[in-house]
Design an enzyme around this catalytic site. Sequence first.
Site, PDB file in Angstrom:
ATOM      1  CB  SER A 137      -0.895   0.005   1.250  1.00  0.00           C
ATOM      2  OG  SER A 137      -1.579   1.231   1.382  1.00  0.00           O
ATOM      3  CE1 TYR A 150      -3.822  -1.854   5.514  1.00  0.00           C
ATOM      4  CE2 TYR A 150      -3.227   0.426   5.074  1.00  0.00           C
ATOM      5  CZ  TYR A 150      -3.615  -0.827   4.622  1.00  0.00           C
ATOM      6  OH  TYR A 150      -3.762  -1.044   3.272  1.00  0.00           O
ATOM      7  CE  LYS A 154      -1.610  -3.757   3.303  1.00  0.00           C
ATOM      8  NZ  LYS A 154      -1.793  -5.017   2.542  1.00  0.00           N
TER       9      LYS A 154
END
Length: 246
Positions: A137, A150, A154
């Site tokens: 991401s 998060y 990533k």
Amino acid sequence: MRLAGKTAIVTGGASGFGKGIVEAFAAEGARVLVADLNGDGAAEVAASVTGLSAQVDVSSNADWARLTAQAMDMMGGIDILVNNAGITHLPKAMEDVTEEEFDRVLSVNAKSVFLSARHIVPIMKADRRGAILNIASTAGVSPRPRLNWYNASKGWMITATKAMAVELAPDGVRVNCLNPVAGETPLLTSFMGEDTPEIRGRFLASIPIGRFSTPQDMGAAATFLCSDEASMITGVGLEVDGGRCI
């Protein structure tokens, strides 16, 4: 037909970016095993392309063992692996994320890559060929506030991609990752916290091209990186983000 004769596993293939990758691979001639925690959804997507599906929890070693055996039995080999399945926690201050939320995000987004490598890399090394694509991401490149863990998961995936690439290159296995910006997927509302025109507007204002990533964008990029056209490309994190990370 850039993937004619190739076999592929796509995790999280029942919806969103994963579904777009499944459809693109099938259109390019690959035989695809659609793997997803949503077994019914995986079967539905598979029915429209190759008919091969499996219910799998990508954070489970036992499920990876079963999925690998199923893929070998159904397809006779594994040329391409796409680690697409992923989750996030809701936007909040980093100290407010619960331990359970943290463990789940890291298990699905990071541990799954480790587990898939344990089971599928030996097959690819024995065949002296293979392409692994991790769906990371832009959050791992240019982190957004309040999605701290998060973002970190990533970023881990991007570094893991490069480490895998340099180790597996002598064995004929290429490893790359895609870094999409947010898209119209089941995770979009989770990224934003809530889906309102104002919040969407702020999100889109950070993307120079002015729109979200689509499953079709991801399918096109994934097809290229997993095809023989990209035979000299490994260890790359390709941003499919409309310029967000510039």
